[in-house]
Design an enzyme around this catalytic site. Structure first.
Site, PDB file in Angstrom:
ATOM      1  N   SER A   1      30.514  43.255  31.431  1.00 33.63           N
ATOM      2  CA  SER A   1      30.519  42.967  29.997  1.00 33.63           C
ATOM      3  C   SER A   1      29.515  41.875  29.632  1.00 33.63           C
ATOM      4  CB  SER A   1      31.907  42.523  29.549  1.00 33.63           C
ATOM      5  OG  SER A   1      32.840  43.549  29.788  1.00 33.63           O
TER       6      SER A   1
HETATM    7  N1  SAH Z   1      35.384  43.121  33.313  1.00 31.53           N
HETATM    8  C1  SAH Z   1      34.435  44.006  33.922  1.00 31.53           C
HETATM    9  C2  SAH Z   1      34.209  45.176  33.011  1.00 31.53           C
HETATM   10  C3  SAH Z   1      33.902  46.408  33.758  1.00 31.53           C
HETATM   11  S1  SAH Z   1      33.740  47.848  32.717  1.00 31.53           S
HETATM   12  C4  SAH Z   1      33.133  43.277  34.179  1.00 31.53           C
HETATM   13  O1  SAH Z   1      32.746  42.494  33.315  1.00 31.53           O
HETATM   14  O2  SAH Z   1      32.496  43.512  35.193  1.00 31.53           O
HETATM   15  C5  SAH Z   1      35.385  48.472  32.717  1.00 31.53           C
HETATM   16  C6  SAH Z   1      35.981  48.831  34.050  1.00 31.53           C
HETATM   17  O3  SAH Z   1      37.244  49.432  33.794  1.00 31.53           O
HETATM   18  C7  SAH Z   1      35.184  49.872  34.837  1.00 31.53           C
HETATM   19  O4  SAH Z   1      34.878  49.362  36.099  1.00 31.53           O
HETATM   20  C8  SAH Z   1      36.143  51.069  34.938  1.00 31.53           C
HETATM   21  O5  SAH Z   1      36.054  51.770  36.155  1.00 31.53           O
HETATM   22  C9  SAH Z   1      37.487  50.388  34.784  1.00 31.53           C
HETATM   23  N2  SAH Z   1      38.582  51.247  34.367  1.00 31.53           N
HETATM   24  C10 SAH Z   1      38.581  52.272  33.479  1.00 31.53           C
HETATM   25  N3  SAH Z   1      39.814  52.803  33.369  1.00 31.53           N
HETATM   26  C11 SAH Z   1      40.621  52.103  34.212  1.00 31.53           C
HETATM   27  C12 SAH Z   1      42.012  52.166  34.553  1.00 31.53           C
HETATM   28  N4  SAH Z   1      42.852  53.064  34.014  1.00 31.53           N
HETATM   29  N5  SAH Z   1      42.493  51.267  35.442  1.00 31.53           N
HETATM   30  C13 SAH Z   1      41.687  50.349  36.018  1.00 31.53           C
HETATM   31  N6  SAH Z   1      40.375  50.248  35.739  1.00 31.53           N
HETATM   32  C14 SAH Z   1      39.848  51.110  34.842  1.00 31.53           C
END
Ligand code: SAH
Length: 214
Positions: A62
């Site tokens: 993010s």
């Molecule tokens: N906070 C992270 C954001 C990653 S993007 C950062 O800043 O690096 C969002 C993430 O949510 C992705 O890696 C995706 O695989 C994950 N995601 C999507 N659906 C999910 C679920 N049901 N449970 C766990 N993770 C999930």
């Protein structure tokens, strides 16, 4: 050698303080956590830019401001047990680890969970547990949580997360369709919940049993 701490100070001043984040503990954590170690090596130069970046598996780390905004919205005091859904790179996890007692983080994609877990351990974060799994189901064995943060866009608030929120707890989650979401903060008071809108954002999809379909 690139002076990353200087880049970080500027990131905090120009992207985060300038947009209204005031919680000093949050600003300090953002100034401390080495964001450049959470992005792919080819992105090192862009690590402190004002944008999300690709981290593989079609996911993103993010934007720094988004991380700061959501963390501030959780109102952490340092004593909380926190649940994070969407570990991704583990960067938001590191910020939460600085500001709370314990962090439980769930990531749907096993490779990302593994990489983030390794990275956080190497950086010395001891109050963090990362697990691969569907975060829309929460982490029942570790519940209840004083704060829950979801960093992927949800079609609606997953019921298990509301159930696993402690009395007086806060849940922060972007809710909407696949293209845009509104950041929602839920506060729990006994069996009552109160919802506030905190503005528009855009995230990758939350995929799971109580999320979008695959
Ligand atoms: N906070 C992270 C954001 C990653 S993007 C950062 O800043 O690096 C969002 C993430 O949510 C992705 O890696 C995706 O695989 C994950 N995601 C999507 N659906 C999910 C679920 N049901 N449970 C766990 N993770 C999930």
């Amino acid at each position: 050698m690139i002076d990353y701490s200087d880049k970080r100070r500027r990131m905090v001043r120009e992207q985060i303080e300038a947009r209204g984040v005031r919680d000093l503990a949050v600003l300090k954590a953002m100034e401390k956590a080495p964001r450049h170690l959470f992005v792919p090596e080819v992105m090192l130069e862009q690590a402190y830019e004002d944008s999300p970046l690709p981290i593989g598996s079609k996911q993103t780390i993010s934007q720094p401001y988004t991380v700061a905004f959501m963390t501030e919205a959780l109102e952490l005091t340092g004593n909380e047990k926190v649940l994070e859904i969407g570990t991704g790179s583990g960067y938001q996890t590191a910020i939460l680890a600085e500001l709370s007692k314990e962090v439980y983080s769930l990531e749907r994609i096993p490779e990302l969970a593994k990489l983030a877990s390794k990275r956080l351990a190497e950086l010395g974060y001891k109050n963090v547990q990362v697990r691969a799994g569907d975060g829309t189901l929460g982490w029942p064995e570790a519940a209840p949580f004083a704060a829950i943060i979801v960093t992927a866009g949800a079609p609606e608030i997953p019921e298990p997360l509301l159930e696993q929120l402690e009395d007086r707890g806060r849940l922060v989650i972007p809710v909407g369709d696949k293209y845009s979401q509104t950041m929602i903060r839920v506060r729990k008071r006994g069996q009552e919940t109160a919802r506030e809108s905190l503005g528009p954002f855009r995230f990758v999809e939350l995929i799971g049993e109580h999320g979008h379909r695959e």
